[in-house]
Structures are given as C-alpha cells and as structure tokens.
Design an enzyme around this catalytic site. Structure first.
Site, PDB file in Angstrom:
ATOM      1  N   CYS A   1      -1.225  61.346 -12.551  1.00  0.00           N
ATOM      2  CA  CYS A   1      -0.191  60.480 -12.693  1.00  0.00           C
ATOM      3  C   CYS A   1      -0.285  59.621 -13.725  1.00  0.00           C
ATOM      4  O   CYS A   1      -1.233  59.354 -14.337  1.00  0.00           O
ATOM      5  CB  CYS A   1       0.094  59.722 -11.304  1.00  0.00           C
ATOM      6  SG  CYS A   1      -1.333  58.701 -10.805  1.00  0.00           S
TER       7      CYS A   1
ATOM      8  N   CYS B   1      -3.256  57.134 -13.749  1.00  0.00           N
ATOM      9  CA  CYS B   1      -4.464  57.493 -14.241  1.00  0.00           C
ATOM     10  C   CYS B   1      -4.620  57.393 -15.739  1.00  0.00           C
ATOM     11  O   CYS B   1      -5.399  57.265 -16.311  1.00  0.00           O
ATOM     12  CB  CYS B   1      -4.555  59.132 -14.009  1.00  0.00           C
ATOM     13  SG  CYS B   1      -4.724  59.364 -12.281  1.00  0.00           S
TER      14      CYS B   1
ATOM     15  N   ASP C   1      21.145  69.101 -33.502  1.00  0.00           N
ATOM     16  CA  ASP C   1      20.727  69.507 -34.915  1.00  0.00           C
ATOM     17  C   ASP C   1      21.874  70.342 -35.217  1.00  0.00           C
ATOM     18  O   ASP C   1      22.520  70.955 -34.340  1.00  0.00           O
ATOM     19  CB  ASP C   1      19.532  70.256 -34.601  1.00  0.00           C
ATOM     20  CG  ASP C   1      19.052  70.854 -36.141  1.00  0.00           C
ATOM     21  OD1 ASP C   1      19.387  70.262 -37.190  1.00  0.00           O
ATOM     22  OD2 ASP C   1      18.847  72.062 -36.094  1.00  0.00           O
TER      23      ASP C   1
ATOM     24  N   ASP D   1      16.181  73.165 -32.945  1.00  0.00           N
ATOM     25  CA  ASP D   1      15.483  74.535 -32.946  1.00  0.00           C
ATOM     26  C   ASP D   1      14.474  74.611 -34.062  1.00  0.00           C
ATOM     27  O   ASP D   1      13.692  75.706 -34.058  1.00  0.00           O
ATOM     28  CB  ASP D   1      16.595  75.642 -33.110  1.00  0.00           C
ATOM     29  CG  ASP D   1      17.040  75.669 -34.657  1.00  0.00           C
ATOM     30  OD1 ASP D   1      17.300  74.714 -35.123  1.00  0.00           O
ATOM     31  OD2 ASP D   1      16.872  76.877 -35.001  1.00  0.00           O
TER      32      ASP D   1
ATOM     33  N   ASP E   1      12.593  69.642 -36.291  1.00  0.00           N
ATOM     34  CA  ASP E   1      13.206  68.823 -35.064  1.00  0.00           C
ATOM     35  C   ASP E   1      12.178  68.479 -34.287  1.00  0.00           C
ATOM     36  O   ASP E   1      12.369  67.793 -33.006  1.00  0.00           O
ATOM     37  CB  ASP E   1      14.375  69.646 -34.273  1.00  0.00           C
ATOM     38  CG  ASP E   1      15.454  70.083 -35.202  1.00  0.00           C
ATOM     39  OD1 ASP E   1      15.928  69.271 -36.096  1.00  0.00           O
ATOM     40  OD2 ASP E   1      15.763  71.194 -35.342  1.00  0.00           O
TER      41      ASP E   1
END
Length: 724
Positions: free
Chosen positions: A41, A44, A444, A623, A627
């Site tokens: 979590c 942590c 994009d 993609d 990016d």
C-alpha cells in the site's frame, strides 16, 4: 567516468528533467535494486522510502509498488546488506535484486501460491460446514463432541497453511509496533480457533471452526482478485531498456568487429547497416540514408541522414549503411535517459492511494479498540473470562474486513469484464478509480488518432503516364513512402513503366532510364524542385516534375470518440511530435482547438504535468516510444494494441481493437464502478452499524458473527455484479 558532450536525443535534449537525471547519475557511484515482497500500500511506500533516504550515504530511493522494488542511488560505501537490515528494522522483508535477471516468475509463483491456499481453504470449509450442519440439526453429547474434534483436526492444519499471508504480514507489523489490516484479521481467526478449541475441550454446545475457515476463504478470495489485477502490470521502464541494442559493429583499423554495447566508449566508430536500430547517440561521419524516428518523435515521414547529422539510440536506419562516431553511450544515451524519466513517473504514480487503502487507515485501529473494550466491559460485568472472550471474538469476526477486502476487487473485476467485452483490457488495479475522475483527455496523433501509415493524396489528378513511371521507380525502393505509393498504384491497376538501370540512391531515392532519359523519384532537390516544402516525394521525367503528397488516414472511431468526449464536457487536447502543418490539419478535421506540434517526449511529459498542476485529471492516449513518459506521468493512460510494447506496458488500459470509439464509454463505466465501490463501503458501514452493537451486547455468538460476515461479503459481491 566519461560523459557525453553532445546528445542527439530528440527525446530528452530539450527536457530539463531528463538533463537533471543525467547530471545526478554522473555523480552517483552505486545503483542498487531491492526486492520488497511484503509491501502492499501507499503507507508501505512512504515508510520504506523514509527509512532508505535516512540511511547514511543514500542519495535517493524510490519505490515501485507494481514491481515491489526499490531503486537506490547511494555512495560506494553503502552495501545492499546494510539496506536490507535497515528495512528489516522497520518490519519489511528485502532482498538484493539483479535488475538484469528480474522476471515475472516471482509474480506467477505468488499467484499460484495464493490460488492454492484459496483452494485448500474452500475445500476444508465445505467439509467443516457439512459437519456443522449435523450439530445444528440436533446432534448432542458424544456425537456432537466427535464432530467438533473432527472439525478441529481439519481446521488447524488448514488455517496454518492457508492463512500464512495474513499471519506473516501481521507479525511483521507488530514487530515494529505498527498496525495494518492483517492484524485484526489474524486476531479474529486466532480468537475463533481458541474459542472453538476451548468449547470443544469443555464439551460445549458451540464451536466456530467453520467461522475461522469462512473468514480465511473470503479474505483469500479478495486478495487473489487484487493480485490478478496487479499481475499483468509490468514496468514500462524495463520495456524501454529492452529496446536497447545488445551488440554493435565497431569499426577498428578498417575492420568491423562485433562488440557488446556495454563495451563501447565515446569516440568509437560504429557501422550501422540498413534496417538496423542505432545503438548509441552519435554523429554521422560517412554515408547517406533515411532515419525512422517515429518511435522517438512520432514523425510519420523518414528523416534524411547525411554526414554531420546527429542521431539517437533507438532510431532505425532505413536505406543506406552509415558510419557514426559515438557521442553518448550506456546510461547517457537518449533511450536510457527516457527510461529514467518513465521510472520516475512510475514511482510517482505508485503513490496513488486507492479507496480501499484510505478506508483501511481508519478501520484497523477501530476494530482493535472495539474488541478490547468489549472484552474488558464484559469481564468487569460478569467476571467470566469465557463469556468475555466469546464476545470479543464475535466482535472481531463480525467486523472482520471481508466486505472491505472484496469491495474494490469485486467491482474492479466486474467492470474490467464489461470493458473487455467492448475491446478494452484493464491492466492496473486502480485504473478505473483514476479514470472515473478524468476531465481532460490528451491524444497523440500518429498511430493513435491516425493509422500511422502515409497515404498518397490526389492521385486522380496525375496523368497515367507519370503514375506508371512512379510505380516502376517506387517498386525498387524499401522506403516507407515508396511502399505506400506502390500499394496505392497497384490498387488502381496502374501498369509499371518499362524502365531500365533501376538504382536506389541511399538517402535520396531511386533513379532509372526510360526511353533514353533519366527519371527520378525521391527527395525534393535531388529528384526535382518542390512547391510544398519537400514534405512528400518528387517525380522527375526529364523537365517534367510531379509532386506526391502524403497524409495519415484517421483511425476508426477517432471522430466519434473526440466528438463524444467533447459533448460530455471533457477537454480534449492534441500533442504530437509531427510537423506543424500535419498536426494543424488533423486538429481542424477533429475540431480540436488545443493542439501542439513538434513536441519532444520531454515536452509531452511536461505538458501533462502542467495540466495536472492546474488541477486537471488527465487521460493520455498514445502509442509510441515518444509517448511513454507522458503515458506514465498522466493520471491514467490508454494505448492501442498496435502500440509499441513499451507504450502498452506504460499504459493502464489497452484497446484490443483498432477502434477508438469505446474510450468515452470507458469513462462512463469507470464512474459507475466508482459509485459501486462507494456503495459497497456504505453497505459495509451500515452492516457494521447494525451488527457491532449486537455483538457487543452479547446477542451474536462467533458463529452468528461468521454468518453475518459472510452475508455482507456476498451482498458486496452481488452489488458489484450489477455492473455486468
């Protein structure tokens, strides 16, 4: 250590954050990777990073929750053993990890282990339930005691095996005087066992072995669902590193010697053959070709390369052999520094606190306080340890966080299944929660809103003779524009002209002889003059010049997706590394007013950060390699299935088909899922408001508490299934 004096990095040279990373890397002596199998979590993450950064000699430490790893930059005097002991002192298991040998086998093993424990708990629970039915039906005296002892012999070894994950995590927390969600779970299970064994020993009427097993089964079910959503999330930084070329051809005394990239130095001469990926940042000193920079910049068209051109690791040499001088190697290359950018963004995203984690911070101490008060109150009232212990166990069991543990995984699984039917694969466990809050979508261009393939325009306006010559010349080239032109002309059934002496000139184009005159197809200036800035291809037949222009075709569903998002009040932006004119044209077609062209990967990431600093919740859809940093930095991200591996890994959701139209519906589903999660929390809260007073009042035995707990868990699961 040598450092680069010149970087051709189209991804990082204009990004201050990348330069900072490179500058810091130059003064660090040691990079250590620690495996942290017990973190789960945001609390942590905070505890581990604070402990590591406080250790003498540590310059910086970052935790990646998805991979359960810590990356530590430290002085040469710091050893991994010291850091392992530091984390052990605060209750966290740690091991030194070789990043090069890291694999997904540990994740697979953890999943199999949880599934095995779940199966054992389920099988044992069914058998003990059958024995309990006989007791509920009226079995008494010796028969009842026999069934209780048989249940005990089944339950104890089952709990010892199946509940180990809860026991280990609870013990690790208690050793350092901390509380987590596994502490009340462990206490509830142990109290149910102790109370049941006590009742069995005293020949009591009630034993609660089935309650202990039911608790374990439901909690393991929630943990396994959570594990499955995490298991498919890998590190995008690792995927970027995997793109690095392992070996290169070093030019020494007129001979080419294959050399590991790790052994290259600044100033080495490197031969890059056509079709090969460039292994280092450098400068071309011999040869002409075209470079495919689409992975780094998103630019559709290849870029001419000639002596003096700066090149970057990760680019692809298309047509001619090149000899280049290395200017940056190893960790100083653009590709490696982009991986650093992504790793930083991943660490930032891993700090996202899910709704379940937020609820858990308040839940654990409350459960302990209630149970302790119930035990003390009833003991002072009755002076009967047995009664007080039974009621304390009932309070712990009835408040056991089964419903809380299932609230998020059950809804996430149901919503993910719904989106999968619509062609979207949800990879990250908190993606739906983050997607529900999105108010800005950044697209994009190349390969995302467009198909990423150049298509020739206006062929019907060119005479058949010129098209015939163009086809003959284009068929002799592997250049992407030539291949696109070849496909289009063949579809039009254009016959190729009978040319002779066809030759490809690397970096320029193709030329041949036709009826005694030279014909050329290729770069403007070489093949002939251009009126449109040289953005396409030029055909020259003697004095006649014909220009071919190219554009990307829209991806299916792009117009519908953008229109639907805008109609829903979502701000839509377009950012691309492509040319100004191409981006402006696409923005006009899609009615997007907020657009940016010629953006480097660092620029994209900075743009995302600027939007977030302004209070926006950003969805990035992209993609390409260029990016990746932006996808990781965004609040949530989506990539098409056709995207580069690194981009798919960096994204939270993958579009399995080529259609973008499911994106708006994904936002609707995510918001519905978040509502269901909040409803589940309200159900769990209402259940506790009703059930806890009954348990504290002594009106609910541990068995009734277990049945009530099971009912709340089933209710939460059924509410989640309403999403399907």
């Amino acid at each position: 250590m040598s450092t680069a004096t010149l970087s051709a990095c189209p991804a990082c040279s204009a990004a201050p954050s990348a330069q900072d990373i490179a500058a810091r890397a130059a003064i660090r002596d040691v990079k250590l990777t620690l495996s942290l199998p017990t973190i789960h979590c945001s609390a942590c993450i905070s505890a581990v990073e604070q402990a590591l950064n406080a250790h003498p000699g540590v310059n910086d430490a970052r935790v990646n929750l998805t991979l359960k790893r810590a990356q530590v930059d430290a002085g040469s005097a710091v050893t991994a053993d010291e850091l392992v002991h530091t984390l052990a002192a605060i209750g966290y298991e740690a091991h030194e990890l070789d990043p090069g040998s890291a694999a997904v086998t540990a994740t697979d093993k953890a999943g199999r282990d949880l599934l095995m424990r779940l199966a054992v708990a389920g099988f044992a629970s069914m058998n003990v339930m059958l024995l309990s039915v006989a007791v509920w039906s009226g079995a008494a005296d010796a028969t009842r005691d026999l069934f209780h002892w048989i249940s005990a012999f089944i339950t104890f070894p089952t709990i010892a095996f199946s509940a180990q994950p809860f026991f280990r995590n609870a013990w690790s927390a208690l050793k350092v005087k901390r509380l987590n969600m596994d502490v009340p779970i462990t206490l509830a299970i142990l109290l149910a066992l102790v109370t049941s064994l006590w009742e069995t020993t005293l020949s009591g009427e009630h034993a609660y072995f089935d309650a202990a097993l039911a608790l374990t089964f439901f909690l393991l079910a929630g943990r396994y669902l959570d594990h499955r959503t995490r298991a498919i999330a890998r590190s995008a930084a690792e995927e970027l590193t995997a793109l690095e070329v392992p070996r290169a051809w070093r030019f020494v005394d007129g001979e080419e010697i294959q050399t590991p990239v790790a052994d290259l130095h600044i100033g080495d001469l490197i031969r890059v053959r056509p079709g090969a990926r460039i292994p280092v940042d450098g400068e071309i000193i011999e040869g002409r070709s075209e470079l495919d920079r689409s992975l780094l910049t998103g630019e559709t068209l290849p870029v001419p390369a000639e002596p003096g051109t700066a090149v970057s690791a990760g680019e692809v040499n298309l047509t001619g052999p090149l000899l280049l001088r290395a200017t940056a190697v190893g960790q100083d290359t653009s590709l490696h520094r982009m991986a650093d950018l992504v790793a930083v963004a991943e660490s930032g995203r891993s700090r996202y606190t899910s709704l379940a984690d937020s609820a858990a911070k308040l839940y654990a101490p409350g459960v302990h306080i209630l149970s302790a008060l119930a035990f003390v109150g009833w003991y002072l009232y009755s002076w009967d340890v047995r009664t007080a212990l039974n009621i304390a166990a009932a309070v712990l069991i009835i408040t056991c966080p089964c419903a809380l543990g299932l609230a998020v995984p059950a809804v996430t699984t149901a919503a993910s299944g719904r989106l999968f039917k619509r062609g979207m694969l949800v990879k990250h466990e908190t993606a739906l929660e983050r997607l529900a809050s999105v108010d800005t979508v950044v697209f994009d261009k190349t390969g995302t809103l467009t198909a990423g393939r150049p298509l020739p325009l206006g062929l019907e306006r060119i005479d058949d003779a010129s098209l015939s010559v163009a086809l003959a010349l284009a068929e002799g080239s592997a250049h992407p524009l030539s291949q696109s032109l070849t496909r289009a002309l063949r579809d039009l059934a254009v016959p190729p002209a009978p040319v002779t002496d066809l030759t490809e000139m690397p970096g320029y184009g193709t030329q041949a002889q036709l009826n005694g005159q030279t014909v050329r197809l290729g770069r403007a200036g070489w093949a002939g003059p251009s009126q449109n800035g040289g953005t396409g291809a030029v055909l020259s037949i003697g004095e006649q010049v014909v220009e071919f222009t190219f554009a990307d075709d829209l991806r299916p569903g792009a117009e519908q997706a953008v229109a639907a998002l805008q109609a829903a009040g979502i701000h839509v932006a377009l950012i691309s590394g492509d040319r100004q004119a191409a981006v402006a044209d696409l923005a006009a077609r899609l009615k997007i007013t907020d657009w940016t062209a010629e953006a480097l990967p660092g620029d994209k990431s900075a743009r995302i950060q600027a939007l977030q600093d302004g209070g926006a919740k950003v969805l990035m859809v992209g993609d390409g390699l260029n990016d990746t940093a932006a996808l990781t930095a965004a609040d949530v991200s989506i990539s098409p299935a056709t995207a580069l591996d690194a981009a798919r890994v960096a994204s939270d959701i993958v579009l399995l088909g080529g259609d973008l139209s499911p994106i708006p519906s994904a936002l609707t589903t995510a918001r519905a899922a978040t509502r269901r999660i909040r409803e589940n929390f309200r159900i769990a809260t209402l259940y506790n408001i009703i059930a806890v007073p009954l348990a504290i009042a002594g009106l609910a035995t541990p068995l009734i508490a277990a049945l009530a707990m099971s009912t709340s868990s089933i209710t939460v699961s059924l509410n989640a299934l309403r999403l399907r």
